[in-house]
Design a protein around this motif. Sequence first.
Motif, PDB file in Angstrom:
ATOM      1  N   VAL A  47     -16.862  -5.279  10.814  1.00 33.99           N
ATOM      2  CA  VAL A  47     -16.478  -5.178  12.222  1.00 33.99           C
ATOM      3  C   VAL A  47     -15.759  -6.455  12.605  1.00 33.99           C
ATOM      4  O   VAL A  47     -16.215  -7.550  12.297  1.00 33.99           O
ATOM      5  CB  VAL A  47     -17.730  -4.971  13.114  1.00 33.99           C
ATOM      6  N   SER A  48     -14.616  -6.310  13.260  1.00 38.98           N
ATOM      7  CA  SER A  48     -13.888  -7.507  13.671  1.00 38.98           C
ATOM      8  C   SER A  48     -14.566  -8.176  14.862  1.00 38.98           C
ATOM      9  O   SER A  48     -15.259  -7.528  15.629  1.00 38.98           O
ATOM     10  CB  SER A  48     -12.442  -7.179  14.015  1.00 38.98           C
ATOM     11  N   PRO A  49     -14.361  -9.481  14.992  1.00 41.25           N
ATOM     12  CA  PRO A  49     -14.982 -10.198  16.117  1.00 41.25           C
ATOM     13  C   PRO A  49     -14.410  -9.708  17.446  1.00 41.25           C
ATOM     14  O   PRO A  49     -13.367  -9.053  17.473  1.00 41.25           O
ATOM     15  CB  PRO A  49     -14.621 -11.659  15.850  1.00 41.25           C
ATOM     16  N   PRO A  50     -15.064 -10.043  18.541  1.00 45.19           N
ATOM     17  CA  PRO A  50     -14.558  -9.623  19.853  1.00 45.19           C
ATOM     18  C   PRO A  50     -13.126 -10.109  20.068  1.00 45.19           C
ATOM     19  O   PRO A  50     -12.760 -11.210  19.659  1.00 45.19           O
ATOM     20  CB  PRO A  50     -15.506 -10.299  20.846  1.00 45.19           C
ATOM     21  N   ALA A  51     -12.338  -9.268  20.731  1.00 40.86           N
ATOM     22  CA  ALA A  51     -10.942  -9.602  20.983  1.00 40.86           C
ATOM     23  C   ALA A  51     -10.805 -10.815  21.904  1.00 40.86           C
ATOM     24  O   ALA A  51      -9.835 -11.556  21.816  1.00 40.86           O
ATOM     25  CB  ALA A  51     -10.222  -8.399  21.582  1.00 40.86           C
ATOM     26  N   ASN A  52     -11.765 -11.023  22.784  1.00 41.80           N
ATOM     27  CA  ASN A  52     -11.765 -12.169  23.697  1.00 41.80           C
ATOM     28  C   ASN A  52     -13.156 -12.791  23.620  1.00 41.80           C
ATOM     29  O   ASN A  52     -14.051 -12.428  24.383  1.00 41.80           O
ATOM     30  CB  ASN A  52     -11.437 -11.701  25.117  1.00 41.80           C
ATOM     31  N   LEU A  53     -13.334 -13.715  22.691  1.00 45.98           N
ATOM     32  CA  LEU A  53     -14.657 -14.302  22.469  1.00 45.98           C
ATOM     33  C   LEU A  53     -15.184 -15.073  23.684  1.00 45.98           C
ATOM     34  O   LEU A  53     -16.329 -14.854  24.094  1.00 45.98           O
ATOM     35  CB  LEU A  53     -14.665 -15.177  21.216  1.00 45.98           C
ATOM     36  N   PRO A  54     -14.400 -15.958  24.314  1.00 44.96           N
ATOM     37  CA  PRO A  54     -14.933 -16.652  25.500  1.00 44.96           C
ATOM     38  C   PRO A  54     -15.306 -15.670  26.620  1.00 44.96           C
ATOM     39  O   PRO A  54     -16.341 -15.814  27.264  1.00 44.96           O
ATOM     40  CB  PRO A  54     -13.799 -17.578  25.936  1.00 44.96           C
ATOM     41  N   GLY A  55     -14.472 -14.652  26.825  1.00 42.71           N
ATOM     42  CA  GLY A  55     -14.779 -13.641  27.840  1.00 42.71           C
ATOM     43  C   GLY A  55     -16.032 -12.870  27.492  1.00 42.71           C
ATOM     44  O   GLY A  55     -16.850 -12.557  28.363  1.00 42.71           O
ATOM     45  N   THR A  56     -16.203 -12.579  26.213  1.00 48.89           N
ATOM     46  CA  THR A  56     -17.400 -11.871  25.764  1.00 48.89           C
ATOM     47  C   THR A  56     -18.647 -12.692  26.048  1.00 48.89           C
ATOM     48  O   THR A  56     -19.661 -12.162  26.507  1.00 48.89           O
ATOM     49  CB  THR A  56     -17.298 -11.547  24.257  1.00 48.89           C
ATOM     50  N   ILE A  57     -18.574 -13.989  25.795  1.00 49.02           N
ATOM     51  CA  ILE A  57     -19.728 -14.864  26.045  1.00 49.02           C
ATOM     52  C   ILE A  57     -20.102 -14.839  27.524  1.00 49.02           C
ATOM     53  O   ILE A  57     -21.281 -14.717  27.880  1.00 49.02           O
ATOM     54  CB  ILE A  57     -19.442 -16.300  25.555  1.00 49.02           C
ATOM     55  N   VAL A  58     -19.109 -14.921  28.400  1.00 49.92           N
ATOM     56  CA  VAL A  58     -19.375 -14.901  29.844  1.00 49.92           C
ATOM     57  C   VAL A  58     -19.968 -13.554  30.254  1.00 49.92           C
ATOM     58  O   VAL A  58     -20.962 -13.497  30.999  1.00 49.92           O
ATOM     59  CB  VAL A  58     -18.089 -15.206  30.649  1.00 49.92           C
ATOM     60  N   VAL A  59     -19.391 -12.466  29.771  1.00 48.61           N
ATOM     61  CA  VAL A  59     -19.885 -11.134  30.136  1.00 48.61           C
ATOM     62  C   VAL A  59     -21.307 -10.928  29.624  1.00 48.61           C
ATOM     63  O   VAL A  59     -22.167 -10.422  30.347  1.00 48.61           O
ATOM     64  CB  VAL A  59     -18.926 -10.027  29.634  1.00 48.61           C
ATOM     65  N   MET A  94     -21.853  -3.008  33.065  1.00 44.91           N
ATOM     66  CA  MET A  94     -22.010  -3.794  31.840  1.00 44.91           C
ATOM     67  C   MET A  94     -21.120  -3.249  30.740  1.00 44.91           C
ATOM     68  O   MET A  94     -20.399  -4.002  30.072  1.00 44.91           O
ATOM     69  CB  MET A  94     -23.477  -3.778  31.380  1.00 44.91           C
ATOM     70  N   THR A  95     -21.163  -1.936  30.549  1.00 44.22           N
ATOM     71  CA  THR A  95     -20.370  -1.304  29.490  1.00 44.22           C
ATOM     72  C   THR A  95     -18.878  -1.464  29.744  1.00 44.22           C
ATOM     73  O   THR A  95     -18.111  -1.776  28.832  1.00 44.22           O
ATOM     74  CB  THR A  95     -20.726   0.192  29.381  1.00 44.22           C
ATOM     75  N   GLU A  96     -18.468  -1.253  30.980  1.00 46.61           N
ATOM     76  CA  GLU A  96     -17.047  -1.378  31.307  1.00 46.61           C
ATOM     77  C   GLU A  96     -16.550  -2.800  31.055  1.00 46.61           C
ATOM     78  O   GLU A  96     -15.468  -3.001  30.494  1.00 46.61           O
ATOM     79  CB  GLU A  96     -16.798  -0.956  32.764  1.00 46.61           C
ATOM     80  N   ALA A  97     -17.324  -3.798  31.462  1.00 45.95           N
ATOM     81  CA  ALA A  97     -16.927  -5.194  31.261  1.00 45.95           C
ATOM     82  C   ALA A  97     -16.900  -5.535  29.771  1.00 45.95           C
ATOM     83  O   ALA A  97     -15.959  -6.188  29.295  1.00 45.95           O
ATOM     84  CB  ALA A  97     -17.877  -6.127  32.010  1.00 45.95           C
ATOM     85  N   MET A  98     -17.924  -5.107  29.040  1.00 50.73           N
ATOM     86  CA  MET A  98     -17.971  -5.393  27.595  1.00 50.73           C
ATOM     87  C   MET A  98     -16.793  -4.758  26.870  1.00 50.73           C
ATOM     88  O   MET A  98     -16.163  -5.393  26.024  1.00 50.73           O
ATOM     89  CB  MET A  98     -19.276  -4.869  26.991  1.00 50.73           C
ATOM     90  N   ARG A  99     -16.515  -3.515  27.176  1.00 45.65           N
ATOM     91  CA  ARG A  99     -15.383  -2.840  26.527  1.00 45.65           C
ATOM     92  C   ARG A  99     -14.077  -3.577  26.788  1.00 45.65           C
ATOM     93  O   ARG A  99     -13.263  -3.757  25.885  1.00 45.65           O
ATOM     94  CB  ARG A  99     -15.270  -1.406  27.053  1.00 45.65           C
ATOM     95  N   ALA A 100     -13.880  -3.958  28.036  1.00 47.74           N
ATOM     96  CA  ALA A 100     -12.619  -4.598  28.412  1.00 47.74           C
ATOM     97  C   ALA A 100     -12.399  -5.896  27.644  1.00 47.74           C
ATOM     98  O   ALA A 100     -11.309  -6.128  27.107  1.00 47.74           O
ATOM     99  CB  ALA A 100     -12.586  -4.845  29.920  1.00 47.74           C
ATOM    100  N   VAL A 101     -13.423  -6.759  27.574  1.00 49.75           N
ATOM    101  CA  VAL A 101     -13.217  -8.053  26.926  1.00 49.75           C
ATOM    102  C   VAL A 101     -13.370  -7.980  25.409  1.00 49.75           C
ATOM    103  O   VAL A 101     -12.624  -8.627  24.682  1.00 49.75           O
ATOM    104  CB  VAL A 101     -14.133  -9.155  27.511  1.00 49.75           C
ATOM    105  N   MET A 102     -14.324  -7.204  24.929  1.00 53.57           N
ATOM    106  CA  MET A 102     -14.583  -7.167  23.483  1.00 53.57           C
ATOM    107  C   MET A 102     -13.567  -6.328  22.724  1.00 53.57           C
ATOM    108  O   MET A 102     -13.076  -6.738  21.683  1.00 53.57           O
ATOM    109  CB  MET A 102     -15.986  -6.614  23.201  1.00 53.57           C
ATOM    110  N   ALA A 107      -9.806  -9.208  34.742  1.00 53.29           N
ATOM    111  CA  ALA A 107      -9.832  -7.747  34.694  1.00 53.29           C
ATOM    112  C   ALA A 107     -11.222  -7.175  34.947  1.00 53.29           C
ATOM    113  O   ALA A 107     -11.355  -5.989  35.252  1.00 53.29           O
ATOM    114  CB  ALA A 107      -9.323  -7.269  33.331  1.00 53.29           C
ATOM    115  N   VAL A 108     -12.248  -8.004  34.815  1.00 53.06           N
ATOM    116  CA  VAL A 108     -13.622  -7.524  35.000  1.00 53.06           C
ATOM    117  C   VAL A 108     -14.327  -8.253  36.151  1.00 53.06           C
ATOM    118  O   VAL A 108     -15.549  -8.275  36.216  1.00 53.06           O
ATOM    119  CB  VAL A 108     -14.438  -7.634  33.692  1.00 53.06           C
ATOM    120  N   THR A 109     -13.542  -8.808  37.062  1.00 54.74           N
ATOM    121  CA  THR A 109     -14.102  -9.547  38.195  1.00 54.74           C
ATOM    122  C   THR A 109     -15.038  -8.671  39.007  1.00 54.74           C
ATOM    123  O   THR A 109     -16.122  -9.110  39.411  1.00 54.74           O
ATOM    124  CB  THR A 109     -12.977 -10.091  39.101  1.00 54.74           C
ATOM    125  N   LYS A 110     -14.645  -7.427  39.256  1.00 56.00           N
ATOM    126  CA  LYS A 110     -15.483  -6.527  40.052  1.00 56.00           C
ATOM    127  C   LYS A 110     -16.826  -6.304  39.370  1.00 56.00           C
ATOM    128  O   LYS A 110     -17.881  -6.412  40.006  1.00 56.00           O
ATOM    129  CB  LYS A 110     -14.777  -5.191  40.269  1.00 56.00           C
TER     130      LYS A 110
END
Length: 174
Positions: free
Chosen positions: A51-63, A128-136, A144-147
Motif C-alpha cells: 500500500v502506498s503512503p498517504p498522498a498528503n502525509l502532513p494533512g493525514t497527521i492533522v486529520v 472523518m471518512t470524508e476528510a481521510m479520503r480527501a487527504v490520504m 479542502a477539509v476545513t468543514k
Amino acid sequence: AGQRRDGSLRHLLSTPLSVGSWTAARVLANVLMAGVQGVLLFVFAALLFDVSPPANLPGTIVVVLVCTLASLSMGIFVGTLVKGEATAMAVVMPIYMVLIFLGNSAMPLLDAPRFIQVMLPWVPTYHMTEAMRAVMMFGEGLGAVTKELAILGGLAAGLLGIALALMRRQYTIR
C-alpha cells in the motif's frame, strides 16, 4: 468509566490534580498511542500489502489527530454518564455500529435512501471518512477539509467541555 466505578478517579481527583489536568493527560496518552498505532498500520500496510503512503502525509497527521480527539471526546463523555465499563460497552457498542454504518467507509452510501442522506451531515464518522479520503487518497490540502475538521473539532471541544463540567460537579468539593 472503570476508574469511576472502582473509586480511583474520586481518589485521584482529591489530590491537587485538577480535572482538566487529568483529562489532558488521558487525552495526550491516547493521542500518542493512536499515533504509534497509525505508524505501525502504515508500515505494515506498505510492507505486507504494498500500500502506498498517504498522498498528503502532513494533512493525514492533522486529520488523524482531529479524528482521534473527536473519538476520545465521545468516549470520555459517555464515561461521565455511566457507572462502569460494562455499562459503557452496552451504551457504546450500538452507537459504534451505527457510526460505522453511517460513516461511509464500511459500505458506500452514495446511493443511500434519502432519510440516510439527510442524517449524514450529523454523523461524525461520515466527516472523518470524508476528510481521510480527501487527504490520504486524493492528496487534498487541509483547506479542502476545513468543514470536516471544524465540525469534528467543535464536537471534540463541546463534548470534552461537557464531560469536564460533569466531572468537576461530580468530584470537586464545594
